[in-house]
Every structure is written in C-alpha cells, then in structure tokens.
Motif scaffolding. Structure first.
Motif, PDB file in Angstrom:
ATOM      1  N   LYS A  31       0.833  -1.208   0.000  1.00  0.00           N
ATOM      2  CA  LYS A  31       0.000   0.000   0.000  1.00  0.00           C
ATOM      3  C   LYS A  31       0.869   1.260   0.000  1.00  0.00           C
ATOM      4  O   LYS A  31       0.377   2.348  -0.339  1.00  0.00           O
ATOM      5  CB  LYS A  31      -0.939   0.014   1.210  1.00  0.00           C
ATOM      6  N   TYR A  32       2.143   1.125   0.384  1.00  0.00           N
ATOM      7  CA  TYR A  32       3.055   2.267   0.339  1.00  0.00           C
ATOM      8  C   TYR A  32       3.818   2.348  -0.984  1.00  0.00           C
ATOM      9  O   TYR A  32       4.442   3.355  -1.277  1.00  0.00           O
ATOM     10  CB  TYR A  32       4.065   2.189   1.489  1.00  0.00           C
ATOM     11  N   ILE A  33       3.780   1.262  -1.751  1.00  0.00           N
ATOM     12  CA  ILE A  33       4.446   1.238  -3.065  1.00  0.00           C
ATOM     13  C   ILE A  33       3.358   1.586  -4.078  1.00  0.00           C
ATOM     14  O   ILE A  33       2.953   0.789  -4.912  1.00  0.00           O
ATOM     15  CB  ILE A  33       5.086  -0.139  -3.309  1.00  0.00           C
ATOM     16  N   ASN A  34       2.865   2.802  -3.979  1.00  0.00           N
ATOM     17  CA  ASN A  34       1.554   3.144  -4.527  1.00  0.00           C
ATOM     18  C   ASN A  34       1.597   4.152  -5.668  1.00  0.00           C
ATOM     19  O   ASN A  34       0.751   5.038  -5.762  1.00  0.00           O
ATOM     20  CB  ASN A  34       0.652   3.665  -3.400  1.00  0.00           C
TER      21      ASN A  34
ATOM     22  N   ASP B 185      -1.271 -14.616  -7.678  1.00  0.00           N
ATOM     23  CA  ASP B 185      -2.136 -14.079  -6.624  1.00  0.00           C
ATOM     24  C   ASP B 185      -2.141 -12.555  -6.661  1.00  0.00           C
ATOM     25  O   ASP B 185      -3.199 -11.918  -6.555  1.00  0.00           O
ATOM     26  CB  ASP B 185      -1.667 -14.557  -5.250  1.00  0.00           C
ATOM     27  N   LEU B 186      -0.972 -11.969  -6.809  1.00  0.00           N
ATOM     28  CA  LEU B 186      -0.880 -10.512  -6.881  1.00  0.00           C
ATOM     29  C   LEU B 186      -1.608  -9.982  -8.113  1.00  0.00           C
ATOM     30  O   LEU B 186      -2.246  -8.923  -8.062  1.00  0.00           O
ATOM     31  CB  LEU B 186       0.587 -10.080  -6.922  1.00  0.00           C
ATOM     32  N   ALA B 187      -1.515 -10.704  -9.217  1.00  0.00           N
ATOM     33  CA  ALA B 187      -2.162 -10.271 -10.460  1.00  0.00           C
ATOM     34  C   ALA B 187      -3.683 -10.256 -10.337  1.00  0.00           C
ATOM     35  O   ALA B 187      -4.363  -9.569 -11.102  1.00  0.00           O
ATOM     36  CB  ALA B 187      -1.741 -11.172 -11.616  1.00  0.00           C
ATOM     37  N   LYS B 188      -4.200 -10.998  -9.363  1.00  0.00           N
ATOM     38  CA  LYS B 188      -5.656 -11.057  -9.161  1.00  0.00           C
ATOM     39  C   LYS B 188      -6.116 -10.163  -8.014  1.00  0.00           C
ATOM     40  O   LYS B 188      -7.301 -10.150  -7.671  1.00  0.00           O
ATOM     41  CB  LYS B 188      -6.064 -12.505  -8.882  1.00  0.00           C
ATOM     42  N   SER B 189      -5.193  -9.409  -7.444  1.00  0.00           N
ATOM     43  CA  SER B 189      -5.506  -8.536  -6.315  1.00  0.00           C
ATOM     44  C   SER B 189      -6.416  -7.380  -6.735  1.00  0.00           C
ATOM     45  O   SER B 189      -6.379  -6.912  -7.868  1.00  0.00           O
ATOM     46  CB  SER B 189      -4.208  -7.974  -5.728  1.00  0.00           C
ATOM     47  N   LYS B 190      -7.179  -6.885  -5.792  1.00  0.00           N
ATOM     48  CA  LYS B 190      -8.005  -5.698  -6.044  1.00  0.00           C
ATOM     49  C   LYS B 190      -7.164  -4.426  -6.051  1.00  0.00           C
ATOM     50  O   LYS B 190      -7.590  -3.402  -6.583  1.00  0.00           O
ATOM     51  CB  LYS B 190      -9.101  -5.586  -4.976  1.00  0.00           C
ATOM     52  N   LEU B 191      -5.970  -4.492  -5.469  1.00  0.00           N
ATOM     53  CA  LEU B 191      -5.097  -3.328  -5.388  1.00  0.00           C
ATOM     54  C   LEU B 191      -4.298  -3.193  -6.686  1.00  0.00           C
ATOM     55  O   LEU B 191      -3.546  -4.098  -7.063  1.00  0.00           O
ATOM     56  CB  LEU B 191      -4.159  -3.462  -4.193  1.00  0.00           C
ATOM     57  N   LEU B 192      -4.464  -2.073  -7.336  1.00  0.00           N
ATOM     58  CA  LEU B 192      -3.771  -1.804  -8.596  1.00  0.00           C
ATOM     59  C   LEU B 192      -2.279  -2.049  -8.479  1.00  0.00           C
ATOM     60  O   LEU B 192      -1.654  -2.642  -9.372  1.00  0.00           O
ATOM     61  CB  LEU B 192      -4.049  -0.352  -9.014  1.00  0.00           C
ATOM     62  N   TRP B 193      -1.679  -1.604  -7.380  1.00  0.00           N
ATOM     63  CA  TRP B 193      -0.220  -1.681  -7.259  1.00  0.00           C
ATOM     64  C   TRP B 193       0.257  -3.105  -7.083  1.00  0.00           C
ATOM     65  O   TRP B 193       1.350  -3.456  -7.539  1.00  0.00           O
ATOM     66  CB  TRP B 193       0.245  -0.768  -6.135  1.00  0.00           C
ATOM     67  N   ASP B 194      -0.540  -3.964  -6.463  1.00  0.00           N
ATOM     68  CA  ASP B 194      -0.200  -5.387  -6.407  1.00  0.00           C
ATOM     69  C   ASP B 194      -0.137  -5.965  -7.819  1.00  0.00           C
ATOM     70  O   ASP B 194       0.770  -6.734  -8.150  1.00  0.00           O
ATOM     71  CB  ASP B 194      -1.255  -6.157  -5.603  1.00  0.00           C
ATOM     72  N   ARG B 195      -1.110  -5.607  -8.632  1.00  0.00           N
ATOM     73  CA  ARG B 195      -1.156  -6.152  -9.993  1.00  0.00           C
ATOM     74  C   ARG B 195       0.027  -5.665 -10.821  1.00  0.00           C
ATOM     75  O   ARG B 195       0.618  -6.409 -11.593  1.00  0.00           O
ATOM     76  CB  ARG B 195      -2.483  -5.782 -10.670  1.00  0.00           C
ATOM     77  N   ARG B 196       0.382  -4.396 -10.641  1.00  0.00           N
ATOM     78  CA  ARG B 196       1.540  -3.878 -11.385  1.00  0.00           C
ATOM     79  C   ARG B 196       2.835  -4.529 -10.882  1.00  0.00           C
ATOM     80  O   ARG B 196       3.724  -4.825 -11.680  1.00  0.00           O
ATOM     81  CB  ARG B 196       1.611  -2.354 -11.271  1.00  0.00           C
ATOM     82  N   ILE B 197       2.934  -4.767  -9.586  1.00  0.00           N
ATOM     83  CA  ILE B 197       4.090  -5.479  -9.052  1.00  0.00           C
ATOM     84  C   ILE B 197       4.203  -6.861  -9.688  1.00  0.00           C
ATOM     85  O   ILE B 197       5.303  -7.300 -10.061  1.00  0.00           O
ATOM     86  CB  ILE B 197       4.014  -5.575  -7.516  1.00  0.00           C
ATOM     87  N   ALA B 198       3.081  -7.555  -9.805  1.00  0.00           N
ATOM     88  CA  ALA B 198       3.103  -8.885 -10.430  1.00  0.00           C
ATOM     89  C   ALA B 198       3.671  -8.819 -11.834  1.00  0.00           C
ATOM     90  O   ALA B 198       4.546  -9.606 -12.211  1.00  0.00           O
ATOM     91  CB  ALA B 198       1.692  -9.470 -10.459  1.00  0.00           C
TER      92      ALA B 198
END
Length: 232
Positions: free
Chosen positions: A103-106, A133-146
């Motif tokens: 949430k801080y890598i936002n 799992d990250l690619a399916k996250s609701k958080l945009l930044w998780d998906r971009r990290i994936a």
C-alpha cells in the motif's frame, strides 16, 4: 525523524512538488490521490541512496512508510541496493516487508524501480505462484508489481511467467495496467519476436488499445498498422 529524512526535507522545492503532484495524478479520484511530494528530483534521490545504503534495515522500512512520495522512493532505492548484496535472511526480510506493505508502493515509479529488482530475483529459484495471486488482487499496485516482477525473468529470456501474468491481466480496467502489460510484451518481443506474436495473435483483437499499442510500438510500420486494423 531520521537523519536521512532531515536531509531530504532540507532539499525540498515547493514548485517542483506542485508539478510532481500534477504529474503523478494526485487529485481526488486519480490513481495517486492524496499523495504528498517534497519536490526532490530522482537523480538527487539516487545519490542519497548511495550515501545511505548502509543504514539499518529498520530505518529503511520506516522510510518506506513515509507520507512523502520521495521518501518512499528513496527507501526503495536503498532496499534494492541492500538486497543485491544481502544474505538470504536479509533478502527474505526485505521481500516479506515489501509484499506486506504494497500500500506504500503506490505509484508506477515506485513499482517500476523496485519490483523486478526485489520480488523477481527473490523468486528466481522459488515457487512463483504469489505472482498470480498478486495479479488477481483488487489493489492496482499489487497487480503492477506482479507484471513488473517478471521483467527480471524476461531479461533472462524466460517468458513463461510474464505471459501467464499478461493473460490474467488482459481485461484489467486500469490504463496503468494496460501500459505495464503492453510494455512487458514489447520487452519479450525485443528478445523473441515470435514468442510475442504467438501471444498477440491469440489476444490482440480483444486486448485494450493502449496495451496493444505499447506491445507493438517497435514493430515495422506495415505490421503495426495491420495489428491496429485487426488484420494481422
């Protein structure tokens, strides 16, 4: 306040900060809504990261949780430097903290300067299911990290994870993800055009236009136009 925070804040520039807030879309409803800036440029942050590369990990972790964008970016620059030379125990600590505090890598610059240098390398010889799992996250930044984490493997001409994540993200609603997926597909094509085109032939007619444009940016003009017209 940490000494490193005192130094970076002494370099703040309100005019640059105002420009950065517009550039990184911090208005209500935009992807960077509410983020705060000091107005310190990236080359200065990189120089500071080298100066403070030996700070204790807890200090770097504290910096990553700052309300100021540049302090979080500086923390990531430092963590990348530490990670490269760290032993397994410290690498795991950095990796775990990174994924527990996404949430801080936002914003896109925070992700793009760190995911393929921390998450990608850490998972090199480990189970990479977390990327799906990250690619399916609701958080945009998780998906971009994936997606960006797979850049580490793309550079080694290992395209499987990138293609898997790109497939998951085909119908993502965020323009920032369209750009990220298209960019990674282009990077695959830079190394193995045939592999990229196998993927594109399967999906290009239904993928978001921005994603397609990024993916085919380096194609010869005639071929690029065929893709854009749906005639590839």
């Amino acid at each position: 306040m940490l000494p490193i925070q005192q130094e970076i804040r002494s370099l703040s520039d309100p005019e640059k900060a105002c420009h950065a807030q517009r550039f990184f879309k911090t208005a209500p409803g935009e992807y960077g809504a509410g983020d705060k800036f000091l107005g310190v440029r990236v080359p200065v942050l990189r120089a500071l990261s080298k100066k403070y590369r030996n700070i204790p990990l807890p200090d770097a972790f504290t910096l990553l949780q700052s309300k100021f964008h540049e302090e979080r970016l500086l923390a990531l620059f430092i963590l990348v430097l530490i990670f490269k030379k760290a032993k397994d125990t410290d690498q795991k600590q950095i990796y775990d903290f990174y994924l527990e505090h996404t949430k801080y890598i936002n914003n896109w610059d925070l992700v793009d300067s760190s995911a393929h240098l921390i998450v990608g390398p850490y998972l090199q010889h480990r189970d990479r299911a977390i990327l799906s799992d990250l690619a399916k996250s609701k958080l945009l930044w998780d998906r971009r990290i994936a997606m960006l984490s797979t850049f580490h493997y793309i550079r080694q001409k290992d395209f499987g994870d990138a293609l898997k994540i790109a497939e998951i993200l085909q119908h993502d609603q965020e323009d920032l993800m369209h750009k990220a997926v298209g960019w990674m597909l282009r990077e695959i094509g830079n190394r193995d055009l045939a592999t990229e085109e196998v993927f594109l032939k399967k999906y290009y007619q239904n993928m978001p236009r921005t994603m397609l444009r990024y993916a085919i940016e380096k194609f010869e003009e005639e071929k690029r136009l065929r893709y854009l017209k749906g005639e590839a």
